[in-house]
Design an enzyme around this catalytic site. Structure first.
Site, PDB file in Angstrom:
ATOM      1  N   LYS A 116      -0.460  -9.390   2.981  1.00  0.00           N
ATOM      2  CA  LYS A 116      -1.229  -8.790   3.879  1.00  0.00           C
ATOM      3  C   LYS A 116      -2.798  -9.267   4.115  1.00  0.00           C
ATOM      4  CE  LYS A 116       1.160  -4.463   3.619  1.00  0.00           C
ATOM      5  NZ  LYS A 116       2.310  -5.507   2.826  1.00  0.00           N
ATOM      6  N   GLU A 201      -6.734   0.583   3.675  1.00  0.00           N
ATOM      7  CA  GLU A 201      -6.820   0.378   5.074  1.00  0.00           C
ATOM      8  C   GLU A 201      -7.310   1.630   5.845  1.00  0.00           C
ATOM      9  OE1 GLU A 201      -3.313  -2.021   6.813  1.00  0.00           O
ATOM     10  OE2 GLU A 201      -3.045   0.042   7.463  1.00  0.00           O
ATOM     11  N   HIS A 236       6.211   7.387   5.109  1.00  0.00           N
ATOM     12  CA  HIS A 236       6.359   6.039   5.574  1.00  0.00           C
ATOM     13  C   HIS A 236       7.713   5.216   5.683  1.00  0.00           C
ATOM     14  CE1 HIS A 236       2.027   6.404   5.408  1.00  0.00           C
ATOM     15  NE2 HIS A 236       2.072   6.806   4.102  1.00  0.00           N
ATOM     16  N   ARG A 293      11.540 -11.090   8.100  1.00  0.00           N
ATOM     17  CA  ARG A 293      12.913 -10.967   7.832  1.00  0.00           C
ATOM     18  C   ARG A 293      13.577 -10.258   9.006  1.00  0.00           C
ATOM     19  NH1 ARG A 293      12.688  -5.410   7.259  1.00  0.00           N
ATOM     20  NH2 ARG A 293      10.874  -4.708   5.995  1.00  0.00           N
TER      21      ARG A 293
END
Lengths: 499, 170, 499, 170
Positions: A116, A201, A236, A293
């Site tokens: 990340k 975040e 999520h 992916r």
């Protein structure tokens, strides 16, 4: 082109890759754990090879076994699907070292873009706005972390630095909850991804989750295929995706698509990838992460572009050029995908398991089902709960939704609990229909399934009729037994008379 | 002759009458009478049902509690008793509902992560009892009704089987 | 818009109409014969009502019963599907007289266009070339007929004047065969259509069967949706259809489409219809007949245009305007349909019957299945042998064919014989692949299925393993019985010891 | 120990050997040995089979003649005998094939439209025997082998049942 491809995955995505192989005239070989001996993927593949016990750590995650099997059966390439080893750069490397092609990005891209922090750095360099956030390596003090968290402000998210797919992700509303959440997130990150480092975040206010599909070949061509809207999430986990998004107009599409393609180009990216953004209510967008992916939700892009993403992945991996340019990409109509999960809505969406007694997929115009199950299949608890993806196309959003409503009603899946009733409630929800939603939607609409017990009356009547049927059957058995004993008595008497 | 069944779902009681006259069968729910036609779809418990012409598919399976019924994509765990058995139970002091929630069970195999209540504590419906990890996710098990915790039968980090009793209430 | 529509049909087309209704928010009611109580159409419809015994003459062809049921359940319109009462002008009239809407053309159009002679006259007036032919009313002498036949020349076709769908059609190669063929055709025409009149038609050399889909609303709008290629036929029954046709270029499409639309306009046609043409090797085209209903093969047009023909039929019947003009119709890619019939290729394609033990349709990208069956369904012999239609879309013909090959391999249908092996042989046939074929194709390629016994080795091995399995099971049962009797003996001995 | 089965399909003979060694099973067809794994898919006769890794679905049903097997979309009517039984039949003069075509049967219910042969006539494989109407279509029933017509058991315009014997051969 490859003659044989090994599919290093299971469930619906293994079936998806097998289909693409067959259409390209490529032999497909799939590996399977003991729990998957009778899986649909094994049944549909040209070849299937066992790789171990049901737990993924003893089968689908054992790179060595998979690579050995691929070599043994003569596969020239390996398709990793999504999840499992698909974002494991070491695996990609091992495949290459084994003299085969990894159908996906280069190992280095997986490592860099999958990180990340690195990905954010690249995005920043490419001039793409990013969500404010900070890396937090495992080992630093809790006090330090709290300081960083306060700088960002609450609410905020803690994510595993090396993770993906919502695993190990935590949302923290208040300062008090931060220390314990950090501890848990870090320990989860360590156990799932082998690295306890996390990433803090800022949590945006009612953002949309919008992602861009990119494709890049080995000849320097890099294009995007427009956006997917993935804001409907629980814990999520994406539940429903669509393409296009009501929040994206042509100008925003160009900006998002341009940013995603620029990032891919900058990273020297190869094959299919997805750049995720958050888009706020003012249409500001922020780079979130890159998924190196194929995505679960790739079919919505396929249905609006008419392209076959898996076939394109294979062609790119074989060194072919992208057979079209950015300007050739045309979007037609609207596509929506519902993920049909083995989850019980009545039990807080806990995964369910058991035998699928009745299974008939919806079909007909505009309906596509990508599934990994069949009537008689036993859903176990070793793997994730995705059973099938129901994708509907329509000329516009209303048309696609009407079709989705029809398809959900038509779906026959009896024997285990699924989230089909949830999807029915969702596609009939006025706020969802209006397009006014964000990633907060399911939190805001907790009562979405209230009162959706339309089937209760039918169930009541059905069970009474079932009881009556059973009673009739047992009476019949009794009568037969009585008759038989009467006959026996009669025969005895007849025999006696003879004497 | 109308035969009456007593059913329970989610703590609510229902009565369904069923009547056979010649080749026709009718059911009465909430005073509304409907003609029904039940047809078995295959060897298992799958049926097609017509209710005054309205068509539905359903599956009925025997369950521990009574019947597990799938209809309109939903799953219903029902208790079904003939009126006589129901009245007999009432008369013998069996309580108005057949299965009052007296315990919290594990909905699936998993690992107990956190216990959020203590013995003697009174819980409200919807209150978190414990957190268990299953299928790589943490899920909270919530109280379905009001009750006083009698015994906590598991410990943190303990693996549990599906349907295992976790907490009992007084 | 209608609130409730009655579907006066069965099988896959009833399911197709039910789906369209559901997407439009219309309640669907279906009628069913005793043989169809558990049919997929009954299971999927909102409502279902019995109309009699299995033979069509006692149920699906009894206009009075159907109209009574429609009134009783409050339907505002009736969709007739194809076949059965769909081209029966008296039925259309009765529906209207019953105060309901017949979803299809006006009764007069069905009568006039359904009459081969009238239709030819209209076509001629509209300036469309027609296949040379002559009407031959029942009652005229055989000698007269032979004279007419000789004028046309052999080979020629005898068709029932009032018929369709290849029923009662006969192809005669030589003069000697004519008298007996005429007699048979006339008697068949009388028994199926109530009128022994026949039509003699010149048989073109290696023509293609190309048809044009037209749509006309009640506001004077009449458009066409391009062609369907239906040359692959056995005994005048279509088996595989595609859109577009390799034989039709843009210029021919415009000519054929223009001719079809002009004819419809001239006839004041309403709703969906199909104008059939024969196209010879020099791209000359000849009007053949009009089908005043939805065609079995309509999905290939839907897949290349993105339109929903059944929804449009319903909207037109409800008085709505066509929501687009001729210029808005866009064709995208290629679609092919295989009719999956319960027919045994090993027995000269005789209809087969029995229980479908295993059924799993192909799915995934670009695959659509319109089916009327499911796992466990008993295929009877009362109705026609169409089980399902498998339709595949691809960006071009090669892509559609690759997908069709994949889908046919993926289809699991065990328990009764089907023509799936025939379709596999067909889509792998080099001449078919090249596009070089006509309505004579299957006659010319009689050996198309020769050597296609790929499954034999698997069947041999499978049956041996099955026998071994059974042997193991029976040994197990025997062992258990022995054990049980040993236990009993042991128990007896133990009991004796006690005393 | 290899166990041998004798099979027949379409007048052709086949031999398949099967051998079990520990948990592994192998079959030998035409001298080629392969490892196999058979897994039952559901209660009925549906199986998934792996032949040296190659994957196939199949269904096996008991039939009048032997086994009816569905594989790769095709249907095979097979005669399956253990080697011992096969040899015993041969020894007792049972003929090399278990079921020589001795009659023509109706493949489905229908109506005999036309009889195209006469008693005493010798027919060749593929030669038309009679025409029957079924499912609104006329279909020709053809000879599967060479034979001399012994008896014609039906007449024109006669309705027949599925599997009814139509013509016998000497």
């Amino acid at each position: 082109m490859f003659k044989k491809i090994l599919v290093a995955n299971r469930g619906e995505i293994a079936v998806r890759v097998i289909r693409a192989c067959r259409e390209l005239g490529i032999t497909s070989a799939v590996v399977f754990s003991e729990a998957d001996r009778k899986s649909l993927a094994v049944r549909l593949a040209d070849e299937a090879y066992p790789i171990g016990a049901p737990p993924v750590k003893e089968s689908y995650l054992v790179a060595e076994k998979i690579i050995e099997m691929a070599k043994k059966c003569g596969a020239e390439a390996i398709h990793p699907g999504y999840g499992l080893l698909s974002e494991n750069s070491a695996f990609a490397q091992q495949v290459q070292q084994g003299g085969m092609v990894f159908i996906g990005p280069k190992a280095a891209d997986i490592r860099i873009l999958g990180d990340k922090v690195e990905a954010r750095r690249l995005a920043k360099e490419a001039g793409i706005p990013i969500v404010p956030g900070v890396e937090f390596p495992s080992g630093r003090s809790e006090a330090d972390a709290l300081g960083e968290a306060e700088k960002l402000g609450f609410p905020l998210l803690i994510k595993a630095k090396a993770g993906g797919g919502g695993k190990g992700m935590r949302q923290i509303e208040r300062k008090e909850d931060f220390p314990s959440a950090l501890k848990l997130a870090s320990s989860e990150a360590r156990s799932y991804f082998g690295d306890g480092s996390v990433y803090l975040e800022k949590y945006l206010h009612r953002p949309r989750h919008i992602e861009i599909q990119v494709l890049a070949d080995a000849h320097g061509n890099c294009i995007h295929l427009g956006e997917r809207e993935c804001s409907i999430q629980r814990r999520h986990q994406k539940l429903l995706e669509e393409s296009p998004s009501v929040a994206v107009d042509a100008s925003l599409r160009q900006k998002l698509g341009g940013a995603a393609a620029a990032l891919a180009q900058k990273a020297g990216y190869l094959n299919a990838g997805t750049v995720e953004f958050l888009v706020d209510e003012k249409k500001n967008f922020y780079f979130l992460e890159v998924n190196t992916r194929l995505q679960v939700e790739h079919p919505v892009t396929e249905m609006v572009t008419g392209l076959d993403l898996v076939a394109l992945q294979i062609k790119i991996a074989a060194g072919e050029r992208l057979p079209f340019a950015q300007g050739d990409v045309k979007w037609n109509g609207w596509a929506i995908e519902c993920r049909i999960n083995a989850e019980d809505p009545a039990q807080n969406f806990f995964p369910s398991s058991g035998k699928i007694d009745v299974y008939r997929e919806p079909a007909g115009p505009g309906v596509r089902v990508d599934s990994g199950v069949y009537q008689g299949w036993e859903v176990g608890l070793f793997y994730d709960s995705l059973l099938a993806k129901l994708i509907c196309w329509g000329p516009d959003r209303a048309g696609a939704l009407a079709r989705m409503r029809r398809a959900l009603e038509e779906f026959r899946l009896f024997g285990i609990a699924t989230n089909i009733p949830f999807h029915k409630a969702l596609v009939n929800h006025p706020r969802f229909f209006s397009g006014d939603f964000s990633t907060f939607f399911l939190e805001e609409e907790k009562g979405i399934m209230d009162g959706s017990e339309a089937g209760l009356e039918v169930a009541l009547i059905g069970s009474v009729l079932y009881k009556e049927l059973k009673r009739g059957e047992s009476r019949l058995r009794q009568a037969a037994a009585t008759l038989a004993s009467q006959w026996k008595g009669e025969a005895r008497r007849a025999a006696l008379r003879q004497w | 002759m109308v035969k009456v069944y007593h059913l329970e779902f989610g703590g609510q009681s229902y009565e369904v009458g069923v009547e056979k006259a010649g080749s026709k069968t009718s059911v009465t729910v909430d005073g509304k009478k409907r003609f029904v036609d039940l047809a078995r779809l295959n060897g298992s418990g799958a049926f097609s049902i017509l209710l005054d012409g309205r068509s539905f598919d359903l599956e009925v399976k025997e369950s521990e509690k009574g019947l597990l019924v799938f209809a309109l994509g939903q799953q219903f765990d029902l208790i079904v008793e003939e009126e006589r058995a129901y009245r007999a139970r009432l008369a013998s002091g069996g309580g108005k509902t057949a299965a009052r929630e007296k315990e919290a069970r594990a909905p699936m195999p998993g690992l107990i992560v956190k216990i959020e209540v203590a013995v003697g504590q009174v819980v409200e419906p919807g209150q978190g009892l414990l957190i268990m990890e299953a299928m790589k996710m943490e899920n909270e098990i919530k109280a379905k009704g009001t009750g006083k915790v009698k015994e906590i039968k598991v410990a943190e980090r303990q693996p549990v089987e599906q349907n295992q009793v976790l907490i009992t209430f007084e």
